[in-house]
Design a protein around this motif. Structure first.
Motif, PDB file in Angstrom:
ATOM      1  N   THR A  91      21.607 -36.927  20.557  1.00 25.67           N
ATOM      2  CA  THR A  91      20.618 -36.504  21.537  1.00 25.67           C
ATOM      3  C   THR A  91      20.515 -37.580  22.597  1.00 25.67           C
ATOM      4  O   THR A  91      20.257 -38.734  22.300  1.00 25.67           O
ATOM      5  CB  THR A  91      19.238 -36.300  20.870  1.00 25.67           C
ATOM      6  N   ARG A  92      20.724 -37.197  23.827  1.00 25.49           N
ATOM      7  CA  ARG A  92      20.672 -38.170  24.915  1.00 25.49           C
ATOM      8  C   ARG A  92      19.293 -38.149  25.557  1.00 25.49           C
ATOM      9  O   ARG A  92      18.792 -37.096  25.913  1.00 25.49           O
ATOM     10  CB  ARG A  92      21.724 -37.831  25.962  1.00 25.49           C
ATOM     11  N   LEU A  93      18.750 -39.314  25.700  1.00 27.19           N
ATOM     12  CA  LEU A  93      17.501 -39.420  26.435  1.00 27.19           C
ATOM     13  C   LEU A  93      17.823 -39.533  27.917  1.00 27.19           C
ATOM     14  O   LEU A  93      18.818 -40.132  28.303  1.00 27.19           O
ATOM     15  CB  LEU A  93      16.718 -40.660  25.995  1.00 27.19           C
ATOM     16  N   SER A  94      16.956 -38.977  28.725  1.00 26.48           N
ATOM     17  CA  SER A  94      17.133 -39.074  30.172  1.00 26.48           C
ATOM     18  C   SER A  94      16.425 -40.323  30.686  1.00 26.48           C
ATOM     19  O   SER A  94      15.604 -40.935  29.989  1.00 26.48           O
ATOM     20  CB  SER A  94      16.543 -37.835  30.848  1.00 26.48           C
ATOM     21  N   ALA A  95      16.721 -40.664  31.912  1.00 25.69           N
ATOM     22  CA  ALA A  95      16.010 -41.760  32.569  1.00 25.69           C
ATOM     23  C   ALA A  95      14.517 -41.435  32.607  1.00 25.69           C
ATOM     24  O   ALA A  95      13.671 -42.318  32.429  1.00 25.69           O
ATOM     25  CB  ALA A  95      16.563 -41.980  33.965  1.00 25.69           C
ATOM     26  N   ALA A 111       3.531 -47.180  27.781  1.00 28.00           N
ATOM     27  CA  ALA A 111       3.402 -48.595  27.421  1.00 28.00           C
ATOM     28  C   ALA A 111       2.504 -49.325  28.425  1.00 28.00           C
ATOM     29  O   ALA A 111       1.666 -50.140  28.027  1.00 28.00           O
ATOM     30  CB  ALA A 111       4.787 -49.249  27.356  1.00 28.00           C
ATOM     31  N   ILE A 112       2.677 -49.038  29.700  1.00 28.33           N
ATOM     32  CA  ILE A 112       1.825 -49.660  30.731  1.00 28.33           C
ATOM     33  C   ILE A 112       0.365 -49.274  30.496  1.00 28.33           C
ATOM     34  O   ILE A 112      -0.525 -50.128  30.549  1.00 28.33           O
ATOM     35  CB  ILE A 112       2.283 -49.267  32.152  1.00 28.33           C
ATOM     36  N   ALA A 113       0.106 -48.013  30.223  1.00 27.19           N
ATOM     37  CA  ALA A 113      -1.269 -47.572  29.964  1.00 27.19           C
ATOM     38  C   ALA A 113      -1.855 -48.306  28.762  1.00 27.19           C
ATOM     39  O   ALA A 113      -3.027 -48.686  28.771  1.00 27.19           O
ATOM     40  CB  ALA A 113      -1.310 -46.059  29.734  1.00 27.19           C
ATOM     41  N   ASP A 114      -1.023 -48.531  27.755  1.00 30.37           N
ATOM     42  CA  ASP A 114      -1.506 -49.179  26.532  1.00 30.37           C
ATOM     43  C   ASP A 114      -1.648 -50.690  26.662  1.00 30.37           C
ATOM     44  O   ASP A 114      -2.489 -51.281  25.990  1.00 30.37           O
ATOM     45  CB  ASP A 114      -0.566 -48.877  25.364  1.00 30.37           C
ATOM     46  N   GLY A 115      -0.828 -51.326  27.531  1.00 29.50           N
ATOM     47  CA  GLY A 115      -0.858 -52.784  27.545  1.00 29.50           C
ATOM     48  C   GLY A 115      -0.379 -53.460  28.803  1.00 29.50           C
ATOM     49  O   GLY A 115      -0.029 -54.636  28.767  1.00 29.50           O
ATOM     50  N   GLY A 116      -0.315 -52.740  29.915  1.00 32.67           N
ATOM     51  CA  GLY A 116       0.121 -53.347  31.169  1.00 32.67           C
ATOM     52  C   GLY A 116       1.627 -53.559  31.214  1.00 32.67           C
ATOM     53  O   GLY A 116       2.357 -53.103  30.325  1.00 32.67           O
ATOM     54  N   LEU A 117       2.074 -54.244  32.239  1.00 32.80           N
ATOM     55  CA  LEU A 117       3.513 -54.465  32.413  1.00 32.80           C
ATOM     56  C   LEU A 117       4.118 -55.235  31.246  1.00 32.80           C
ATOM     57  O   LEU A 117       5.279 -55.019  30.893  1.00 32.80           O
ATOM     58  CB  LEU A 117       3.796 -55.220  33.714  1.00 32.80           C
ATOM     59  N   ALA A 118       3.360 -56.125  30.640  1.00 36.35           N
ATOM     60  CA  ALA A 118       3.879 -56.918  29.519  1.00 36.35           C
ATOM     61  C   ALA A 118       4.312 -56.036  28.349  1.00 36.35           C
ATOM     62  O   ALA A 118       5.171 -56.433  27.560  1.00 36.35           O
ATOM     63  CB  ALA A 118       2.829 -57.923  29.058  1.00 36.35           C
ATOM     64  N   ALA A 119       3.748 -54.854  28.249  1.00 35.50           N
ATOM     65  CA  ALA A 119       4.086 -53.947  27.139  1.00 35.50           C
ATOM     66  C   ALA A 119       5.407 -53.216  27.358  1.00 35.50           C
ATOM     67  O   ALA A 119       5.879 -52.527  26.450  1.00 35.50           O
ATOM     68  CB  ALA A 119       2.956 -52.939  26.935  1.00 35.50           C
ATOM     69  N   VAL A 120       5.983 -53.348  28.530  1.00 29.94           N
ATOM     70  CA  VAL A 120       7.266 -52.692  28.806  1.00 29.94           C
ATOM     71  C   VAL A 120       8.377 -53.631  28.359  1.00 29.94           C
ATOM     72  O   VAL A 120       8.715 -54.594  29.058  1.00 29.94           O
ATOM     73  CB  VAL A 120       7.421 -52.329  30.301  1.00 29.94           C
ATOM     74  N   ALA A 121       8.908 -53.361  27.189  1.00 30.50           N
ATOM     75  CA  ALA A 121      10.006 -54.147  26.617  1.00 30.50           C
ATOM     76  C   ALA A 121      11.009 -53.170  26.016  1.00 30.50           C
ATOM     77  O   ALA A 121      10.631 -52.204  25.350  1.00 30.50           O
ATOM     78  CB  ALA A 121       9.478 -55.108  25.561  1.00 30.50           C
ATOM     79  N   VAL A 122      12.274 -53.425  26.251  1.00 31.51           N
ATOM     80  CA  VAL A 122      13.330 -52.472  25.906  1.00 31.51           C
ATOM     81  C   VAL A 122      13.379 -52.175  24.406  1.00 31.51           C
ATOM     82  O   VAL A 122      13.371 -51.010  24.001  1.00 31.51           O
ATOM     83  CB  VAL A 122      14.704 -52.960  26.414  1.00 31.51           C
ATOM     84  N   GLU A 123      13.434 -53.197  23.574  1.00 33.81           N
ATOM     85  CA  GLU A 123      13.588 -52.949  22.133  1.00 33.81           C
ATOM     86  C   GLU A 123      12.418 -52.176  21.532  1.00 33.81           C
ATOM     87  O   GLU A 123      12.633 -51.189  20.823  1.00 33.81           O
ATOM     88  CB  GLU A 123      13.861 -54.261  21.398  1.00 33.81           C
ATOM     89  N   LEU A 159      11.069 -44.552  20.842  1.00 35.18           N
ATOM     90  CA  LEU A 159      11.816 -43.337  21.198  1.00 35.18           C
ATOM     91  C   LEU A 159      12.817 -42.934  20.116  1.00 35.18           C
ATOM     92  O   LEU A 159      13.404 -41.854  20.185  1.00 35.18           O
ATOM     93  CB  LEU A 159      12.539 -43.542  22.531  1.00 35.18           C
ATOM     94  N   GLY A 160      13.025 -43.809  19.140  1.00 28.91           N
ATOM     95  CA  GLY A 160      13.926 -43.491  18.039  1.00 28.91           C
ATOM     96  C   GLY A 160      15.397 -43.590  18.406  1.00 28.91           C
ATOM     97  O   GLY A 160      16.218 -42.835  17.874  1.00 28.91           O
ATOM     98  N   VAL A 161      15.730 -44.505  19.299  1.00 29.77           N
ATOM     99  CA  VAL A 161      17.122 -44.684  19.722  1.00 29.77           C
ATOM    100  C   VAL A 161      17.452 -46.176  19.744  1.00 29.77           C
ATOM    101  O   VAL A 161      16.570 -47.017  19.596  1.00 29.77           O
ATOM    102  CB  VAL A 161      17.378 -44.079  21.128  1.00 29.77           C
ATOM    103  N   THR A 162      18.698 -46.480  19.965  1.00 26.52           N
ATOM    104  CA  THR A 162      19.099 -47.875  20.136  1.00 26.52           C
ATOM    105  C   THR A 162      18.869 -48.273  21.590  1.00 26.52           C
ATOM    106  O   THR A 162      18.759 -47.414  22.468  1.00 26.52           O
ATOM    107  CB  THR A 162      20.589 -48.075  19.788  1.00 26.52           C
ATOM    108  N   LYS A 163      18.860 -49.573  21.838  1.00 31.42           N
ATOM    109  CA  LYS A 163      18.651 -50.014  23.213  1.00 31.42           C
ATOM    110  C   LYS A 163      19.847 -49.699  24.103  1.00 31.42           C
ATOM    111  O   LYS A 163      19.731 -49.733  25.325  1.00 31.42           O
ATOM    112  CB  LYS A 163      18.251 -51.480  23.283  1.00 31.42           C
ATOM    113  N   TYR A 193      20.386 -48.800  28.433  1.00 37.25           N
ATOM    114  CA  TYR A 193      21.368 -49.333  29.384  1.00 37.25           C
ATOM    115  C   TYR A 193      22.264 -48.253  29.980  1.00 37.25           C
ATOM    116  O   TYR A 193      22.970 -48.502  30.959  1.00 37.25           O
ATOM    117  CB  TYR A 193      22.180 -50.458  28.736  1.00 37.25           C
ATOM    118  N   ALA A 194      22.200 -47.061  29.450  1.00 38.41           N
ATOM    119  CA  ALA A 194      22.920 -45.945  30.075  1.00 38.41           C
ATOM    120  C   ALA A 194      22.220 -45.512  31.365  1.00 38.41           C
ATOM    121  O   ALA A 194      22.823 -44.852  32.210  1.00 38.41           O
ATOM    122  CB  ALA A 194      23.010 -44.768  29.109  1.00 38.41           C
TER     123      ALA A 194
END
Length: 187
Positions: free
Chosen positions: A6-10, A20-32, A38-42, A46-47
């Motif tokens: 299953t491919r996730l879209s941008a 994540a921003i709503a929950d914790g601001g910009l600091a909460a936006v982290a890839v891993e 989302l239940g996927v690999t990082k 990068y796609a």
């Protein structure tokens, strides 16, 4: 868990970043952590994006699109200013749910970040311009229309803030009726 086939879209990543921003601001936006959520690999990330900054830029652009001029277009199309104000206040107040995080309020914690400052300024301007125009069409002189728009907008943001912290907030239908009564000028 999302299967690897299953491919996730941008857009999926952008929505996750906004949550994540709503929950914790910009600091909460982290890839891993987002990938785990989302239940996927990082690798899926990068796609679509080269780095975290691109994702943040996409998330901020989406929030501006959906909450600025484009997001307000449905209300701007209402020709009767009283009906426009009534619809706008009712929609906003009904969207305020107890203990629900807000992208807008979370972004205020990052207000010194130039990307955030510019986006929040443009969204605020779009909202204030619409409210000011509506109050002008309702017959208020320019200075009073601007002042009334600012007070109405501040009250809306205050309701959002209270909803984040008050599990016993009144039912939104009651608040919507009160907002209309307070902010719709008597004729």
């Amino acid at each position: 868990m999302v299967s690897e086939s299953t491919r996730l879209s941008a857009q999926d990543w952008t929505r996750a970043a906004l949550k994540a921003i709503a929950d914790g601001g910009l600091a909460a936006v982290a890839v891993e952590p987002l990938a785990r959520t989302l239940g996927v690999t990082k690798g899926s990330f990068y796609a679509h994006y080269r780095n975290r900054d691109e994702l943040i830029a996409a998330a901020l652009a989406e929030w501006e699109r959906s909450h600025g001029d484009e997001g307000l277009a449905e209300f701007a199309a209402i020709t009767d200013p009283e009906q426009r104000l009534r619809e706008l206040l009712t929609t906003v107040v009904h969207a305020v749910a107890p203990l629900t995080p807000s992208v807008h309020l979370s972004l205020l914690g990052d207000r010194n970040d130039p990307r955030v400052k510019d986006v929040v300024r443009r969204v605020n301007r779009a909202r204030l311009d619409m409210l000011t125009r509506t109050y002008r069409e309702l017959g208020l002189p320019p200075d009073r229309a601007r002042s009334r728009a600012r007070v109405a907008y501040a009250a809306i943001l205050g309701l959002v803030h209270l909803a984040q912290t008050d599990p016993d907030a009144p039912h939104s239908a009651v608040l919507a009726d009160e907002a209309v009564a307070v902010f719709l000028p008597s004729r």
